[in-house]
Design an enzyme around this catalytic site. Structure first.
Site, PDB file in Angstrom:
ATOM      1  N   ASP A  73      56.273  22.582  53.067  1.00  0.00           N
ATOM      2  CA  ASP A  73      56.639  23.681  52.513  1.00  0.00           C
ATOM      3  C   ASP A  73      58.121  23.551  52.370  1.00  0.00           C
ATOM      4  O   ASP A  73      58.815  22.835  53.070  1.00  0.00           O
ATOM      5  CB  ASP A  73      56.652  24.709  53.951  1.00  0.00           C
ATOM      6  CG  ASP A  73      57.015  26.311  53.253  1.00  0.00           C
ATOM      7  OD1 ASP A  73      56.260  26.435  52.380  1.00  0.00           O
ATOM      8  OD2 ASP A  73      57.658  26.812  54.083  1.00  0.00           O
ATOM      9  N   LEU A  74      58.496  23.760  51.025  1.00  0.00           N
ATOM     10  CA  LEU A  74      59.749  23.815  50.512  1.00  0.00           C
ATOM     11  C   LEU A  74      60.793  24.608  51.226  1.00  0.00           C
ATOM     12  O   LEU A  74      60.505  25.772  51.547  1.00  0.00           O
ATOM     13  CB  LEU A  74      59.893  23.946  49.121  1.00  0.00           C
ATOM     14  CG  LEU A  74      59.233  23.189  48.030  1.00  0.00           C
ATOM     15  CD1 LEU A  74      59.296  23.515  46.487  1.00  0.00           C
ATOM     16  CD2 LEU A  74      59.379  21.669  48.205  1.00  0.00           C
TER      17      LEU A  74
ATOM     18  N   ASP B  46      55.509  27.866  47.529  1.00  0.00           N
ATOM     19  CA  ASP B  46      55.897  26.589  47.678  1.00  0.00           C
ATOM     20  C   ASP B  46      55.224  25.644  48.661  1.00  0.00           C
ATOM     21  O   ASP B  46      55.736  24.983  49.486  1.00  0.00           O
ATOM     22  CB  ASP B  46      57.351  26.756  47.869  1.00  0.00           C
ATOM     23  CG  ASP B  46      57.654  27.511  49.142  1.00  0.00           C
ATOM     24  OD1 ASP B  46      56.654  28.169  49.494  1.00  0.00           O
ATOM     25  OD2 ASP B  46      58.548  27.561  49.602  1.00  0.00           O
TER      26      ASP B  46
END
Length: 548
Positions: free
Chosen positions: A425-426, A468
């Site tokens: 996960d960004l 994301d």
């Protein structure tokens, strides 16, 4: 005549023919009776017929020679002749168990004064004549029966082409009565365009150039419509060889001609279709194993100079990975009657995708006899389908697998295949979207995909699950290697992204990792990887958490 002598009619002038010599010259069976109905003379033929020598017969009473069974009739007729009336009649005689039909002619022999002095008997065996007449009658009856009741048209035609006689089938064929047919000629019932050919053949028979002929021509019905008939003509000639009658046999072939016409049209359309569609056909004879391709398929594979290919040559052009799918065993065993397969084929135009429809033909007993195949190039369709499937399973922005594509690839993995899983996960991505816009956000996602590809192998599965969120399945990875690869991926995602360089915004990634001896499922290892990710994010940005 004046019969004398013990064995024959009396002789008169030694230098002149005797009465017995005169009777000997008469044809047939000849005997001479006295008025007492005793034999005075019998020629050799008569004697042989009666089975008694002429000398023995002379002086015998008629009953002794002809027998009790024949005597009453013969004696009665002889007495009529003795009374002066010539008698001619037919009767049956019995020689033991054998019965024969004869004609008796009894002529009174009179002297110069007109007195009856004897009876000349001429007997003709007409059994053969009657038998011949019976055979002729039977033959005529059989001919009439066959002529009239034949399922095809029959006609007797004179030398002028007029119909003397027609059977029911021919009349019905032309929608006329049999009586009406006898008023017509071949000119009246033949289509004008076919008349000259028929008449010329008829004339050649009259010229003795042939004894018959056949042709297919059109006949005109009473209502003006026409039918196709196969005409077979034979000639009846007299003793001098001149034609006296024609026998015509006509079979209605309208349905056959219509079927032939439709077949020609179908073949023409098939040729157009075959020419328009790349590919061709092949057939395999089950009994002999003989395999041949059509010329169109051979030329499609090998070029314009080819005419056909055998099974080995054709199979050598099929992609090795597709050989198992084109196996014909189930068709050869008769387990199925048709099947369709797709395979790659090496052709003059390169490797092409072919779709082949195979059909089994069986013999009258249901056993496999032939297999027919039609192979059509569907490369463009295959590529469109592959593209559509790819688009349906691929994230359009990054080119990575989407969630659907990942599930499909996971289902295709072997059951005993160890896998490592990274859930990613960004960090800070929402701020980039909010402050710099979606174009900047898209650039971040694209670079993330490129970095994940750079740290994974070609056999690994890299997916963007949405927003994301990313996932990496490390196919075939053993547990000891998981930590190092997960750390490398985490580090690679922490470096600056080009679109946010120079800004105060910072983007990184949190990673959760886990491992399983079997491919992951949405309810198992993937959920554990998500749990690891949540723990990493809870610990702060740019963290890696591994759960095994």
């Amino acid at each position: 005549m004046n019969p004398d002598g013990p064995t024959c009619l009396g002789d008169t002038d030694p230098g002149a023919p005797t009465p017995s010599h005169i009777l000997d010259m008469l044809p047939g069976l000849v005997a001479y009776f006295g008025l007492d109905l005793r034999y005075r003379y019998a020629n050799e033929r008569y004697s042989e017929w009666r089975g008694v020598s002429g000398r023995t017969m002379v002086g015998k009473y008629v009953r002794e020679i002809v027998g009790e069974r024949n005597y009453p009739l013969i004696a009665g007729k002889l007495r009529e002749a003795a009374a002066g009336t010539p008698v001619v009649y037919e009767y049956d005689i019995f020689d033991g168990e054998q019965q024969r039909r004869v004609q008796g002619s009894y002529v009174p022999d009179v002297d110069a004064a007109g007195n009856v002095i004897g009876i000349i008997a001429l007997v003709t065996d007409i059994s053969l004549r009657d038998d011949l007449q019976r055979r002729i009658a039977r033959g005529e009856a059989m001919f009439n029966e066959a002529f009239e009741n034949a399922p095809i048209g029959n006609a007797i035609v004179d030398l002028e082409g007029r119909l003397i006689r027609s059977n029911r089938a021919f009349a019905a064929m032309l929608a006329r009565s049999q009586e009406e047919m006898t008023t017509l000629s071949i000119v009246d019932i033949t289509h004008p365009d076919d008349l000259d050919a028929d008449l010329e053949l008829l004339r050649s028979v009259l010229r003795k150039e042939r004894d018959g002929y056949w042709l297919e021509k059109r006949y005109v019905r009473k209502d003006g419509s026409f039918l196709y008939g196969k005409l077979v003509v034979s000639v009846v000639r007299n003793d001098t060889g001149d034609a006296v009658r024609f026998l015509a046999h006509v079979e209605d072939i309208t349905q056959r001609r219509e079927a032939e016409r439709k077949l020609i049209e179908t073949n023409a359309r098939l040729s157009l279709v075959t020419a328009a569609i790349p590919g061709g056909s092949w057939h395999l004879d089950v009994a002999t194993g003989r395999f041949e391709t059509s010329q169109a398929l051979a030329q499609f594979v090998c070029g314009p100079a080819s005419t056909t290919l055998d099974q080995e040559s054709y199979a050598s052009r099929i992609h090795p990975d597709d050989l198992a799918s084109v196996d014909l065993a189930s068709l050869l065993r008769g387990e199925v009657d048709q099947s369709t397969v797709d395979y790659r084929l090496d052709t003059v135009s390169g490797t092409r995708w072919m779709r082949c429809d195979r059909r089994l033909l069986r013999d009258a007993h249901g056993a496999p006899e032939q297999i027919i195949g039609v192979a059509i190039d569907f490369t463009e369709e295959h590529e469109r389908r592959a593209l559509a499937e790819s688009q349906a399973s691929t994230d359009p922005l990054t080119g990575l697998l989407n969630r659907r594509g990942l599930d499909q690839r996971l289902q295709a993995l072997p059951q005993q295949c160890p896998c490592g899983v990274l859930a990613i996960d960004l960090d800070g991505f929402k701020q980039v979207n909010d402050q710099l816009g979606h174009d900047a956000g898209d650039a971040i996602l694209t670079q993330t995909a490129e970095r994940l590809r750079a740290v994974t192998r070609s056999t690994d599965l890299v997916a963007r699950l949405g927003g994301d969120e990313f996932a990496v399945v490390l196919v075939g990875l053993e547990l000891p290697a998981l930590q190092a690869l997960a750390e490398r991926a985490t580090a690679r995602l922490q470096t600056h992204f080009a679109t946010v360089a120079g800004s105060h915004l910072r983007v990184g990634a949190s990673v959760g990792a886990t491992w399983s001896p079997q491919p992951p499922t949405s309810g198992g290892i993937l959920a554990r990887a998500d749990s690891a990710l949540y723990q990493a994010k809870a610990e702060g940005r740019g963290r890696l958490r591994v759960l095994v």
